[in-house]
Design a protein around this motif. Structure first.
Motif, mmCIF file in Angstrom:
data_model
loop_
_atom_site.group_PDB
_atom_site.id
_atom_site.type_symbol
_atom_site.label_atom_id
_atom_site.label_comp_id
_atom_site.label_asym_id
_atom_site.label_seq_id
_atom_site.Cartn_x
_atom_site.Cartn_y
_atom_site.Cartn_z
ATOM 1 N N SER A 169 39.782 17.108 3.493
ATOM 2 C CA SER A 169 38.754 17.310 4.511
ATOM 3 C C SER A 169 37.413 17.768 3.936
ATOM 4 O O SER A 169 36.386 17.636 4.612
ATOM 5 N N VAL A 170 37.409 18.292 2.710
ATOM 6 C CA VAL A 170 36.148 18.777 2.138
ATOM 7 C C VAL A 170 35.755 18.012 0.871
ATOM 8 O O VAL A 170 34.651 18.218 0.355
ATOM 9 N N GLN A 171 36.649 17.171 0.383
ATOM 10 C CA GLN A 171 36.355 16.394 -0.824
ATOM 11 C C GLN A 171 35.031 15.647 -0.673
ATOM 12 O O GLN A 171 34.796 14.996 0.339
ATOM 13 N N GLY A 172 34.162 15.803 -1.661
ATOM 14 C CA GLY A 172 32.875 15.128 -1.621
ATOM 15 C C GLY A 172 31.771 15.917 -0.947
ATOM 16 O O GLY A 172 30.585 15.573 -1.071
ATOM 17 N N ARG A 173 32.128 16.980 -0.241
ATOM 18 C CA ARG A 173 31.124 17.811 0.436
ATOM 19 C C ARG A 173 31.044 19.217 -0.151
ATOM 20 O O ARG A 173 29.968 19.819 -0.170
ATOM 21 N N PHE A 174 32.167 19.734 -0.605
ATOM 22 C CA PHE A 174 32.236 21.093 -1.146
ATOM 23 C C PHE A 174 32.424 21.020 -2.661
ATOM 24 O O PHE A 174 33.070 20.101 -3.180
ATOM 25 N N THR A 175 31.885 22.036 -3.331
ATOM 26 C CA THR A 175 32.055 22.141 -4.781
ATOM 27 C C THR A 175 32.419 23.573 -5.145
ATOM 28 O O THR A 175 31.696 24.508 -4.774
ATOM 29 N N ILE A 176 33.518 23.728 -5.851
ATOM 30 C CA ILE A 176 33.921 25.048 -6.330
ATOM 31 C C ILE A 176 33.527 25.167 -7.792
ATOM 32 O O ILE A 176 33.609 24.194 -8.556
ATOM 33 N N SER A 177 33.082 26.360 -8.160
ATOM 34 C CA SER A 177 32.716 26.618 -9.549
ATOM 35 C C SER A 177 32.971 28.086 -9.848
ATOM 36 O O SER A 177 33.203 28.882 -8.939
ATOM 37 N N ARG A 178 32.950 28.426 -11.113
ATOM 38 C CA ARG A 178 33.157 29.815 -11.505
ATOM 39 C C ARG A 178 32.244 30.178 -12.658
ATOM 40 O O ARG A 178 31.929 29.328 -13.504
ATOM 41 N N ASP A 179 31.836 31.423 -12.676
ATOM 42 C CA ASP A 179 31.035 31.973 -13.765
ATOM 43 C C ASP A 179 31.817 33.161 -14.301
ATOM 44 O O ASP A 179 31.783 34.257 -13.724
ATOM 45 N N ASN A 180 32.539 32.957 -15.375
ATOM 46 C CA ASN A 180 33.405 34.011 -15.898
ATOM 47 C C ASN A 180 32.609 35.200 -16.432
ATOM 48 O O ASN A 180 33.103 36.327 -16.429
ATOM 49 N N ALA A 181 31.390 34.949 -16.874
ATOM 50 C CA ALA A 181 30.556 36.056 -17.358
ATOM 51 C C ALA A 181 30.194 37.001 -16.221
ATOM 52 O O ALA A 181 29.984 38.198 -16.438
ATOM 53 N N LYS A 182 30.114 36.466 -15.018
ATOM 54 C CA LYS A 182 29.776 37.279 -13.845
ATOM 55 C C LYS A 182 30.996 37.610 -12.992
ATOM 56 O O LYS A 182 30.858 38.229 -11.932
ATOM 57 N N ASN A 183 32.170 37.166 -13.431
ATOM 58 C CA ASN A 183 33.397 37.380 -12.646
ATOM 59 C C ASN A 183 33.232 36.911 -11.205
ATOM 60 O O ASN A 183 33.631 37.596 -10.258
ATOM 61 N N THR A 184 32.662 35.742 -11.046
ATOM 62 C CA THR A 184 32.346 35.249 -9.711
ATOM 63 C C THR A 184 32.759 33.791 -9.566
ATOM 64 O O THR A 184 32.608 32.995 -10.494
ATOM 65 N N VAL A 185 33.265 33.484 -8.388
ATOM 66 C CA VAL A 185 33.590 32.121 -8.011
ATOM 67 C C VAL A 185 32.694 31.738 -6.839
ATOM 68 O O VAL A 185 32.426 32.568 -5.964
ATOM 69 N N TYR A 186 32.269 30.485 -6.819
ATOM 70 C CA TYR A 186 31.366 30.005 -5.779
ATOM 71 C C TYR A 186 31.996 28.835 -5.030
ATOM 72 O O TYR A 186 32.810 28.086 -5.577
ATOM 73 N N LEU A 187 31.583 28.688 -3.792
ATOM 74 C CA LEU A 187 31.935 27.498 -3.025
ATOM 75 C C LEU A 187 30.654 26.986 -2.378
ATOM 76 O O LEU A 187 30.146 27.593 -1.434
ATOM 77 N N GLN A 188 30.127 25.914 -2.945
ATOM 78 C CA GLN A 188 28.946 25.276 -2.378
ATOM 79 C C GLN A 188 29.403 24.310 -1.301
ATOM 80 O O GLN A 188 30.201 23.404 -1.579
ATOM 81 N N MET A 189 28.907 24.510 -0.094
ATOM 82 C CA MET A 189 29.338 23.707 1.039
ATOM 83 C C MET A 189 28.139 22.934 1.578
ATOM 84 O O MET A 189 27.163 23.534 2.041
ATOM 85 N N ASN A 190 28.216 21.629 1.499
ATOM 86 C CA ASN A 190 27.148 20.755 1.990
ATOM 87 C C ASN A 190 27.659 19.903 3.140
ATOM 88 O O ASN A 190 28.869 19.771 3.342
ATOM 89 N N SER A 191 26.732 19.312 3.872
ATOM 90 C CA SER A 191 27.073 18.426 4.994
ATOM 91 C C SER A 191 28.090 19.077 5.920
ATOM 92 O O SER A 191 29.099 18.467 6.288
ATOM 93 N N LEU A 192 27.816 20.296 6.281
ATOM 94 C CA LEU A 192 28.771 21.051 7.091
ATOM 95 C C LEU A 192 28.933 20.456 8.479
ATOM 96 O O LEU A 192 27.991 19.908 9.067
ATOM 97 N N LYS A 193 30.160 20.578 8.983
ATOM 98 C CA LYS A 193 30.537 20.045 10.286
ATOM 99 C C LYS A 193 31.064 21.177 11.160
ATOM 100 O O LYS A 193 31.552 22.190 10.622
ATOM 101 N N PRO A 194 31.037 21.021 12.464
ATOM 102 C CA PRO A 194 31.587 22.068 13.332
ATOM 103 C C PRO A 194 33.039 22.404 13.002
ATOM 104 O O PRO A 194 33.441 23.576 13.130
#
Length: 123
Positions: free
Chosen positions: A62-87
């Motif tokens: 359901s999110v393939q192609g719209r969301f991107t997960i990434s991590r920055d180990n130096a900052k101990n942080t994980v991100y979820l970029q969410m584009n083309s959001l739907k209701p």
């Protein structure tokens, strides 16, 4: 591992948000990290995950192609970029940590959870 999710909010259909998950404690880099979401009255479902070593990513259909997960180990942080959001993306989003072993798709295999951040997509 303690997890703190942030970045949720109200956005219109087609908009974007970036969620962050800050981790504290030891051995963050040795954990696979995932995002799940739970809409009102529904089960908590897998959204995306990223492995600890080679940073291989996985997404729900359901999110393939719209969301991107990434991590920055130096900052101990994980991100979820969410584009083309739907209701239908409206939910509380949770980050979670999965030590080695277990399935990245199964919420019951995750050992640590953040408190959740609400994402609301208006139509």
């Amino acid at each position: 591992v303690q997890l703190q999710a942030s970045g949720g909010g109200l956005v219109q259909t087609g908009g974007s948000l970036r969620l962050s998950c800050a981790a504290s404690g030891r051995n963050f880099t040795n954990n696979n990290m995932g995002w799940f979401r739970q809409a009102i009255g529904k089960e908590r479902d897998f959204v995306a995950a990223i492995t600890w070593g080679r940073e291989i990513t996985y997404y729900s259909d359901s999110v393939q192609g719209r969301f991107t997960i990434s991590r920055d180990n130096a900052k101990n942080t994980v991100y979820l970029q969410m584009n083309s959001l739907k209701p239908e993306d409206t939910a509380v989003y949770y980050c979670a940590a999965l030590p080695r072993g277990g399935s990245i798709y199964r919420k019951d295999d995750y050992a640590y959870w953040g408190q959740g951040t609400l994402v609301t997509v208006s139509s």
